[in-house]
Design a protein around this motif. Structure first.
Motif, PDB file in Angstrom:
ATOM      1  N   ALA A 163      75.344-103.166  -2.385  1.00  0.00           N
ATOM      2  CA  ALA A 163      75.697-102.290  -3.161  1.00  0.00           C
ATOM      3  C   ALA A 163      77.143-102.473  -4.004  1.00  0.00           C
ATOM      4  O   ALA A 163      77.365-102.401  -5.145  1.00  0.00           O
ATOM      5  N   GLU A 164      78.056-102.822  -3.211  1.00  0.00           N
ATOM      6  CA  GLU A 164      79.348-103.293  -3.442  1.00  0.00           C
ATOM      7  C   GLU A 164      79.319-104.626  -4.378  1.00  0.00           C
ATOM      8  O   GLU A 164      80.080-104.771  -5.215  1.00  0.00           O
ATOM      9  N   ALA A 165      78.587-105.617  -3.849  1.00  0.00           N
ATOM     10  CA  ALA A 165      78.513-106.786  -4.319  1.00  0.00           C
ATOM     11  C   ALA A 165      77.955-106.942  -5.582  1.00  0.00           C
ATOM     12  O   ALA A 165      78.239-107.574  -6.856  1.00  0.00           O
ATOM     13  N   LEU A 188      73.290-116.088  -2.364  1.00  0.00           N
ATOM     14  CA  LEU A 188      74.092-114.793  -2.055  1.00  0.00           C
ATOM     15  C   LEU A 188      75.443-115.027  -2.045  1.00  0.00           C
ATOM     16  O   LEU A 188      76.369-114.451  -1.320  1.00  0.00           O
ATOM     17  N   VAL A 189      75.922-115.771  -3.265  1.00  0.00           N
ATOM     18  CA  VAL A 189      77.440-115.941  -3.483  1.00  0.00           C
ATOM     19  C   VAL A 189      78.337-114.919  -3.565  1.00  0.00           C
ATOM     20  O   VAL A 189      79.231-114.669  -2.955  1.00  0.00           O
ATOM     21  N   ARG A 190      77.762-113.937  -4.261  1.00  0.00           N
ATOM     22  CA  ARG A 190      78.865-112.656  -4.447  1.00  0.00           C
ATOM     23  C   ARG A 190      78.787-111.852  -3.284  1.00  0.00           C
ATOM     24  O   ARG A 190      79.762-111.224  -3.172  1.00  0.00           O
ATOM     25  N   LEU A 191      77.500-111.789  -2.699  1.00  0.00           N
ATOM     26  CA  LEU A 191      77.533-111.059  -1.267  1.00  0.00           C
ATOM     27  C   LEU A 191      78.708-111.791  -0.425  1.00  0.00           C
ATOM     28  O   LEU A 191      79.408-110.890   0.219  1.00  0.00           O
ATOM     29  N   GLY A 197      76.283-104.200  -7.669  1.00  0.00           N
ATOM     30  CA  GLY A 197      76.300-102.835  -8.259  1.00  0.00           C
ATOM     31  C   GLY A 197      75.045-102.518  -8.956  1.00  0.00           C
ATOM     32  O   GLY A 197      73.990-102.165  -8.228  1.00  0.00           O
ATOM     33  N   ARG A 198      75.033-102.699 -10.284  1.00  0.00           N
ATOM     34  CA  ARG A 198      73.865-102.069 -11.337  1.00  0.00           C
ATOM     35  C   ARG A 198      72.884-102.918 -10.899  1.00  0.00           C
ATOM     36  O   ARG A 198      71.659-102.511 -10.795  1.00  0.00           O
ATOM     37  N   LEU A 199      72.978-104.068 -10.429  1.00  0.00           N
ATOM     38  CA  LEU A 199      71.729-105.018 -10.169  1.00  0.00           C
ATOM     39  C   LEU A 199      71.134-104.632  -9.019  1.00  0.00           C
ATOM     40  O   LEU A 199      70.034-104.525  -8.757  1.00  0.00           O
ATOM     41  N   ASN A 200      71.904-104.342  -7.839  1.00  0.00           N
ATOM     42  CA  ASN A 200      71.529-103.795  -6.489  1.00  0.00           C
ATOM     43  C   ASN A 200      70.565-102.660  -6.991  1.00  0.00           C
ATOM     44  O   ASN A 200      69.526-102.366  -6.387  1.00  0.00           O
ATOM     45  N   GLU A 201      71.012-101.558  -7.648  1.00  0.00           N
ATOM     46  CA  GLU A 201      70.014-100.412  -7.951  1.00  0.00           C
ATOM     47  C   GLU A 201      69.126-100.416  -8.738  1.00  0.00           C
ATOM     48  O   GLU A 201      67.978-100.145  -8.469  1.00  0.00           O
ATOM     49  N   LEU A 202      69.054-101.846  -9.560  1.00  0.00           N
ATOM     50  CA  LEU A 202      67.658-102.201 -10.255  1.00  0.00           C
ATOM     51  C   LEU A 202      66.740-102.623  -9.255  1.00  0.00           C
ATOM     52  O   LEU A 202      65.601-102.303  -9.201  1.00  0.00           O
ATOM     53  N   VAL A 203      67.197-103.728  -8.348  1.00  0.00           N
ATOM     54  CA  VAL A 203      66.413-104.081  -7.525  1.00  0.00           C
ATOM     55  C   VAL A 203      65.858-102.974  -6.429  1.00  0.00           C
ATOM     56  O   VAL A 203      64.612-102.947  -5.898  1.00  0.00           O
ATOM     57  N   ARG A 204      66.734-102.158  -6.065  1.00  0.00           N
ATOM     58  CA  ARG A 204      66.255-100.941  -4.956  1.00  0.00           C
ATOM     59  C   ARG A 204      65.100-100.119  -5.956  1.00  0.00           C
ATOM     60  O   ARG A 204      64.218 -99.806  -5.353  1.00  0.00           O
ATOM     61  N   ARG A 205      65.439 -99.532  -7.229  1.00  0.00           N
ATOM     62  CA  ARG A 205      64.568 -99.094  -7.855  1.00  0.00           C
ATOM     63  C   ARG A 205      63.017 -99.708  -8.166  1.00  0.00           C
ATOM     64  O   ARG A 205      62.169 -98.980  -8.077  1.00  0.00           O
ATOM     65  N   HIS A 225      82.147-110.919  -0.939  1.00  0.00           N
ATOM     66  CA  HIS A 225      82.733-109.382  -0.565  1.00  0.00           C
ATOM     67  C   HIS A 225      82.909-109.698   0.968  1.00  0.00           C
ATOM     68  O   HIS A 225      83.656-108.800   1.770  1.00  0.00           O
ATOM     69  N   PHE A 226      81.922-110.278   1.692  1.00  0.00           N
ATOM     70  CA  PHE A 226      81.786-110.271   3.231  1.00  0.00           C
ATOM     71  C   PHE A 226      82.952-110.875   3.746  1.00  0.00           C
ATOM     72  O   PHE A 226      83.713-110.447   4.602  1.00  0.00           O
ATOM     73  N   ALA A 227      83.371-111.886   3.067  1.00  0.00           N
ATOM     74  CA  ALA A 227      84.333-112.880   3.943  1.00  0.00           C
ATOM     75  C   ALA A 227      85.635-112.152   3.934  1.00  0.00           C
ATOM     76  O   ALA A 227      86.493-112.154   4.897  1.00  0.00           O
TER      77      ALA A 227
END
Length: 362
Positions: A44-46, A89-92, A48-56, A95-97
């Motif tokens: 969700a942090e990495a 998953l570069v964006r993830l 954002g809206r794309l994560n919410e779209l995938v979730r839905r 945030h993770f590192a």
């Protein structure tokens, strides 16, 4: 010694979030002063809206076309190498590192199968922290859960542990604690009153995202004369339809609530979907279950656990659910007593506290 524990979840399913919160709340109860605990949803942090779209999209798929999700699930299960997907998953990882560098956890607890693989991508096999995977499914365990180099895999039951051993996970890595439901479940020790002709037969119906047929089932249950409670969560759109079919019957409608541990302990039967959190919470409460919806893939194992241990039954149509409710309470609740005795053998309401003690010992 001061400990730092990072708990990672993802918003794609109820089981992941429920397990992560249970672990956090268990630690909050027993961890010594100075223990640092962080709970993060890095997807969700990495994204954002794309994560919410995938979730839905995921929820829409599993509820309207579960067979299609079953195809995806089996494709994931057949894969032997996830590295190519996780490298994307570069964006993830971005945030993770930095989180790992800042927080420097002693233990990373993963309630979603992608995280152990990404953790290894970042730190390599000689990582400085322990990696613990909390498996939120039962029996039908997708390979994405265990095809990684985590230090430990925490499972809810022996049936799931057996699956891991059969696919080659070392027994020394497997721990059976039960599912980390809220520690509130451990606070309820009083036995529920047995159902009889002279006492209320309390039925809890949890309406999930798959709402087709829900009003009809509520009407049929209300006509049985049971003490009926219906939870709709945040599904306010369905409330008018439920209120209309109740039509004067003494049934209760509940929106979002954090009183589920109490409600399950007060109920004789739960009617609901075979979600990871739902099934494990009803087990923790020792409340037999009638499963009225099963998503292909991960939920099949949850349903099998209830059926194969004779702790409840699957009934996929409203009429079948009603037949099973009547059967449960017939003949002085003979069937219900059998289910209740069996599900109590699976119940581990202290799982979150036991897992917390284990994590603090690493």
């Amino acid at each position: 010694m001061k400990r730092k524990i990072l708990i990672l979840t993802a918003s794609f399913g109820e089981g992941h979030n429920s397990a992560a919160r249970g672990v956090r709340d268990g630690l909050a109860r027993i961890a010594p002063e100075g223990t640092e605990i962080e709970l993060r949803d890095l997807f969700a942090e990495a994204y954002g809206r794309l994560n919410e779209l995938v979730r839905r999209s995921y929820l829409a798929l599993v509820n309207s076309a579960p067979w299609a999700w079953g195809v995806v699930y089996r494709w994931l299960d057949r894969k032997t190498d996830y590295d190519k997907e996780f490298r994307r998953l570069v964006r993830l990882k971005d945030h993770f590192a930095p989180l790992l560098d800042r927080f420097r956890p002693d233990v990373v607890v993963c309630s979603f199968p992608a995280y152990p693989n990404v953790l290894e991508e970042i730190l390599g096999p000689d990582r400085r922290c322990k990696c613990v995977v909390v498996v939120t499914d039962s029996i039908t365990l997708n390979a994405s859960w265990y095809r990684n180099s985590a230090d430990f895999f925490l499972v809810a039951n022996e049936q799931s542990a057996s699956v891991l051993r059969e696919v080659g996970v070392g027994p020394e890595k497997i721990r059976i604690f039960g599912f980390p439901v809220s520690p509130k479940f451990a606070d309820f020790t009083k036995d529920r009153q047995l159902p009889s002709r002279n006492s209320s037969r309390r039925v809890l119906y949890m309406i999930n995202a798959a709402t087709r047929g829900a009003p009809e089932l509520v009407r049929l249950l209300a006509d049985l004369g049971v003490d009926l409670t219906v939870t709709i969560g945040r599904g306010d759109k369905i409330r008018p339809a439920i209120e209309a079919v109740i039509d004067g019957h003494p049934a209760k409608i509940v929106g979002w609530t954090d009183e589920l541990p109490r409600m399950l302990h007060e109920s004789h039967l739960l009617v609901g979907k075979a979600g990871g959190a739902t099934v494990q919470e009803t087990i923790a409460a020792g409340c037999p279950m009638i499963i009225n919806h099963v998503v292909a893939g991960q939920e099949e194992g949850n349903a099998r656990l209830i059926v194969e241990t004779n702790s409840g039954v699957i009934a996929l149509s409203p009429k079948d659910v009603v037949v099973q409710v009547q059967r449960a309470f017939a003949d002085d609740a003979k069937q219900w007593r059998e289910w209740a005795g069996n599900i109590s053998k699976l119940s581990r309401p202290r799982a979150a506290l036991d897992i917390a003690e284990f994590l603090l010992s690493l």
